[in-house]
Design an enzyme around this catalytic site. Sequence first.
Site, PDB file in Angstrom:
ATOM      1  N   ASP A   1     -12.773  33.404 -28.366  1.00 37.83           N
ATOM      2  CA  ASP A   1     -14.049  32.691 -28.417  1.00 37.83           C
ATOM      3  C   ASP A   1     -15.207  33.456 -27.770  1.00 37.83           C
ATOM      4  O   ASP A   1     -16.360  33.254 -28.142  1.00 37.83           O
ATOM      5  CB  ASP A   1     -13.912  31.321 -27.748  1.00 37.83           C
ATOM      6  CG  ASP A   1     -13.006  30.408 -28.553  1.00 37.83           C
ATOM      7  OD1 ASP A   1     -13.210  30.330 -29.770  1.00 37.83           O
ATOM      8  OD2 ASP A   1     -12.086  29.814 -27.971  1.00 37.83           O
TER       9      ASP A   1
ATOM     10  N   HIS B   1     -10.577  24.223 -25.985  1.00 37.68           N
ATOM     11  CA  HIS B   1      -9.958  24.737 -27.225  1.00 37.68           C
ATOM     12  C   HIS B   1     -11.091  25.345 -28.068  1.00 37.68           C
ATOM     13  O   HIS B   1     -11.821  26.224 -27.598  1.00 37.68           O
ATOM     14  CB  HIS B   1      -9.219  23.576 -27.895  1.00 37.68           C
ATOM     15  CG  HIS B   1      -8.328  23.921 -29.061  1.00 37.68           C
ATOM     16  ND1 HIS B   1      -8.043  25.204 -29.455  1.00 37.68           N
ATOM     17  CD2 HIS B   1      -7.656  23.111 -29.941  1.00 37.68           C
ATOM     18  CE1 HIS B   1      -7.229  25.172 -30.512  1.00 37.68           C
ATOM     19  NE2 HIS B   1      -6.989  23.911 -30.828  1.00 37.68           N
TER      20      HIS B   1
ATOM     21  N   HIS C   1      -6.360  31.994 -21.201  1.00 30.93           N
ATOM     22  CA  HIS C   1      -5.582  31.471 -22.331  1.00 30.93           C
ATOM     23  C   HIS C   1      -4.257  30.932 -21.823  1.00 30.93           C
ATOM     24  O   HIS C   1      -3.682  31.494 -20.896  1.00 30.93           O
ATOM     25  CB  HIS C   1      -5.332  32.576 -23.373  1.00 30.93           C
ATOM     26  CG  HIS C   1      -4.934  32.024 -24.694  1.00 30.93           C
ATOM     27  ND1 HIS C   1      -3.632  31.700 -25.003  1.00 30.93           N
ATOM     28  CD2 HIS C   1      -5.684  31.695 -25.778  1.00 30.93           C
ATOM     29  CE1 HIS C   1      -3.598  31.208 -26.230  1.00 30.93           C
ATOM     30  NE2 HIS C   1      -4.814  31.183 -26.725  1.00 30.93           N
TER      31      HIS C   1
END
Length: 380
Positions: A312, A221, A260
Amino acid sequence: MSEKKAGGGLQGVVAGQSAISTVGVGGIGLNYRGYDINDLAYKCSFEEVTYLLLKGHLPNQQQLNELKTLIWQKRQIPCKLKQILETLPKESHPMDIMRTVASIVGILEPETKPGQEYEISIRLISLFGPALLYWHHYSNSGIKINENTGKDSIAENFLKLYHLKSEIDPLVVKTFDVSLILYAEHDFAASTFAARVTVSTLSDFYSGITTAIGTLRGPLHGGANEAAMQYLEPLRSIPQADQFLNSRYQSKQLIMGFGHRVYKKEDPRSPIIKDFSLQLSKTASGDPTLLAVSQHIEKRMIEEKKIYPNLDFYSASAYKQCGVPTPMFTAIFVISRMTGWGGHIIEQRSNNKLMRPVSDYTGPAKKQFVPIEMRNNANL
Ligand code: CMC
């Protein structure tokens, strides 16, 4: 929960209703309260998005001014918190500092009555950065910073306090601000869902936030931005990047910052943060090699694995070029996602039902109880 049987990791399970954001369900793309993520990132400030997520609509100029004043007031670090921060080891991980700050503020300024969610959210959004940086400077060099940099934005305040400078390059401030907007909200992401589960038991707001911080930390995450930078940092050429990727492919290890649960193609936030990371790489303090290596890894992952970068991946190079140390990356995510968590806690409480799913039992059939004196390996 819907009647659908949960696959591994609750994949595809609709676990409730929310009017805060959609990650693209219904074909309208990622939006916060109906506004497209591109409009918000390029045309708004993080403060406007904070108001949007917590109050349900964009602020007018007066409402934004009032919010900025509130943020300025609420970034004051309580003396007792400063004393505690001074005792925390410099080796602590910034995410432990964030979780501890949420917990201590929950003791010093507890939630005592209904309707305090907005105020507490703004308190934590305003205080997290100054508290983290107070601990950082004190534990590393004994400096007790003055957290109040006037009515600066959250982004500017963070960067000024980290760099101990009174002026920050506007592109660096804009990049940081955009990253806060992109990280602010993402539907029932694991940390948000965890916060909602906690407050669904009628627990307090701060407990919801400490739960969320702990959940965000993992590299599947929020911890992925830090984990991505850890492998990117030593790669200073394309052959080195190739060698890294080949060895990860061979050992079947995950490449953090890619993939994802919801987006099986492009994460709509990725091109936005990539745009800013690329802009920074062309400035005097930028790192064009880091961007060249990142783009090469992205190209190979898409071509060879059909796996796309998530937010990210390019956030890592963006933060690096803002001069922020890698262990602080996920802590910055906390400051931002505090807005989404706050909005979701308010929404959960507005129509609360205890979240308590059931499992698909796979254990043994009913057994005869065996008293301890008669137990042997055969009848356990
Ligand atoms: N590197 C290598 N292979 C991957 C990756 C990756 N980053 N992501 C997915 N795969 C592979 C996975 O191994 C699986 O292969 P196979 O079918 O051969 O077993 C296939 O792609 C499907 O993946 P999955 O595990 O079913 O996908 P998921 O929906 O369970 O996982 C994920 C989503 C984000 C946990 C995963 O993509 C991952 O671990 N990525 C790396 C960590 C990361 O970047 N996390 C940040 C997520 S986005 C921001 C946030 O939420 O904070």
